[in-house]
Design an enzyme around this catalytic site. Structure first.
Site, PDB file in Angstrom:
ATOM      1  N   ASN A 113       0.872  -1.166   0.000  1.00  0.00           N
ATOM      2  CA  ASN A 113       0.000   0.000   0.000  1.00  0.00           C
ATOM      3  C   ASN A 113       0.911   1.218   0.000  1.00  0.00           C
ATOM      4  OD1 ASN A 113      -1.805   2.050   0.497  1.00  0.00           O
ATOM      5  ND2 ASN A 113      -2.711   1.111   2.322  1.00  0.00           N
ATOM      6  N   ARG A 166      -2.528  -2.073  -3.426  1.00  0.00           N
ATOM      7  CA  ARG A 166      -3.745  -1.313  -3.172  1.00  0.00           C
ATOM      8  C   ARG A 166      -3.656  -0.010  -3.961  1.00  0.00           C
ATOM      9  NH1 ARG A 166      -5.366   2.713   1.512  1.00  0.00           N
ATOM     10  NH2 ARG A 166      -7.564   2.908   0.977  1.00  0.00           N
ATOM     11  N   HIS A 195     -12.837   2.710   0.087  1.00  0.00           N
ATOM     12  CA  HIS A 195     -12.884   1.641   1.102  1.00  0.00           C
ATOM     13  C   HIS A 195     -13.597   0.401   0.556  1.00  0.00           C
ATOM     14  CE1 HIS A 195     -12.856   4.732   4.699  1.00  0.00           C
ATOM     15  NE2 HIS A 195     -11.627   4.399   4.355  1.00  0.00           N
ATOM     16  N   ARG A 228     -11.630  14.777   8.461  1.00  0.00           N
ATOM     17  CA  ARG A 228     -12.439  15.263   7.330  1.00  0.00           C
ATOM     18  C   ARG A 228     -13.844  15.610   7.801  1.00  0.00           C
ATOM     19  NH1 ARG A 228     -11.058  10.140   4.127  1.00  0.00           N
ATOM     20  NH2 ARG A 228      -8.917  10.469   3.471  1.00  0.00           N
ATOM     21  N   GLU A 257      -8.215  -5.720   5.019  1.00  0.00           N
ATOM     22  CA  GLU A 257      -8.024  -5.326   3.618  1.00  0.00           C
ATOM     23  C   GLU A 257      -6.837  -6.045   2.984  1.00  0.00           C
ATOM     24  OE1 GLU A 257      -9.224  -0.862   3.169  1.00  0.00           O
ATOM     25  OE2 GLU A 257      -8.824  -1.247   5.276  1.00  0.00           O
TER      26      GLU A 257
END
Ligand code: ADP
Length: 394
Positions: free
Chosen positions: A18, A84, A172, A233, A376
């Site tokens: 990733n 990813r 996601h 966020r 993940e």
């Protein structure tokens, strides 16, 4: 057969990478057994004063660290490298084996994900130069390629949107896909029969509605900024806020982007983005932390209600990621008072700590409420391995 299947690589690990703009997370794991042989992160890539100038150097650092742990990753030859990639645009709705053309197409998507895709591209190039094995890209947006047009479309001029690829993509996706399958296993029913809502609550937060295994709604949009309140966020705000901040405060677009992505959410409301700190401060009676929690939960309930209406019937509601898996307080607050809609939580089950997937609604509830740990890396490793098997010459 001692774990070795003749003619296949079963048993060999997949290397999952990733790559961000300045970091490289890695995990070496066996998809069939979920066994993690090693994992870590190389940080500060390309930053001033760092001794890791670029992603190639980061791969070398990773290999050295693995060697210190007794793993010679070059000699071992992972079965595949799974990457990813945050944004697959409308180009990629499934994982793909990477070739030069795929790299070029991921690069074409940089305008849609300027913070994320450049790191992925340099990570892929560095890893391809080092490991002569199949490389597979797994996209965060792919699971949401099935969003119906009415869910994916912003009500802005059609030609403008089409020309500039402006639509809702969702993110996601790897986690929402993995959790929806794991939840179906937990309730021992085929995923095709279930209507589900998944709440992924980590540093980034997103909700999804899934009908028969296919995503039909999600809270993140063209960028990961839309939707739920997150660590830093804002999630949903009035789009008119941008014009106000520019007109009245003279803020530039770069400043507004930073404000809403990095200085808002829990951090903006309570000064901290770590949810454990928010909960500790609530215990101490801190009003700002309490309000941050309340706004966070209010937005979640808003989405759960909306998705129940979109689905028409809900079978399973799953909580996942750092906050979803660990905060019994959030789960109780999101589901509280929704008995009328078939949703309730058994307080004792909710309070039980475990790293396993588990049901937290009372026996016989119309809607099963569950805690389902996401993974993940495992999902990426499995998808990479599956794709390599499919594309293997007969
Ligand atoms: P990422 O999105 O970076 O993968 P995680 O899924 O690890 O993040 O989630 C990080 C969030 O989970 C942080 O806000 C963290 O405070 C929160 N978290 C982790 N453990 C707990 C816990 N025991 N109780 C409450 N929140 C937790």
């Amino acid at each position: 057969m001692s774990g070795h299947l003749a003619g296949t690589d079963a048993g060999l690990p997949v290397l999952v990478l990733n790559a961000g703009s300045s970091s490289l997370k890695y995990q070496l794991l066996v998809p069939e057994t979920s066994h993690v042989q090693a994992s870590g992160i190389v940080e500060r890539i390309g930053e001033p004063g760092s001794d890791v100038p670029d992603h190639r150097a980061a791969i070398t650092v990773m290999s050295e660290r693995l060697r210190e742990e007794g793993i010679d990753v070059d000699a071992l030859k992972p079965r595949a490298v799974g990457h990813r990639v945050v944004h697959g645009g409308s180009t990629f709705s499934d994982p793909v084996v990477i070739d030069d053309d795929v790299v070029a197409r991921i690069r074409e998507l940089v305008p849609l994900a300027p913070l994320h895709n450049p790191g992925a591209v340099t990570g892929i190039e560095a890893a391809r130069a080092r490991f002569d094995v199949p490389h597979v890209a797994v996209f965060d947006t792919a699971f949401f390629a099935t969003l119906p047009a009415e869910a994916a479309t912003y009500a802005i001029p059609r030609d403008l949107a089409r020309q500039h690829r402006i639509r809702r993509y969702g993110f996601h996706g790897t986690s929402h896909h993995f959790v929806s399958r794991a939840a179906a296993e937990l309730v021992a029913r085929p995923v095709e029969e279930l209507n589900q809502v998944v709440l992924h609550l980590g540093n980034g937060c997103s909700a999804s509605a899934i009908r028969g295994g296919r995503a039909v709604e999600t809270s993140m949009g063209m960028t990961p900024l839309e939707g739920l309140v997150m660590g830093t966020r804002s999630g949903d705000v009035d789009p008119g806020l941008h014009a106000f901040l520019h007109r009245e405060l003279g803020m530039s677009l770069v400043e507004i982007d930073r404000l809403l992505n990095s200085e808002s959410g829990l951090r903006g409301l309570a000064g901290v983005n770590d949810f454990r700190a928010i909960e500790e401060r609530i215990e101490q009676g801190d009003a700002d932390a309490q309000q941050a929690f309340d706004v966070f939960v209010h937005r979640l309930r808003h989405y759960v209600g909306a998705y129940m209406a979109q689905l028409g019937r809900l079978d399973v509601l799953s909580f996942t990621a750092g906050i979803g898996q660990h905060s019994a307080r959030v789960r109780a607050a999101v589901v509280g008072g929704l008995e009328h809609f078939g949703l309730s939580i058994d307080p004792q089950r909710n309070a039980t700590r475990s790293s396993d997937a588990r049901v937290i609604s009372p026996e016989g509830s119309p809607v099963t409420v569950a805690v389902v740990p996401t993974n993940e890396e495992l999902s990426i490793a499995r998808q990479a391995a599956a794709l390599c098997r499919e594309t293997e010459p007969a």
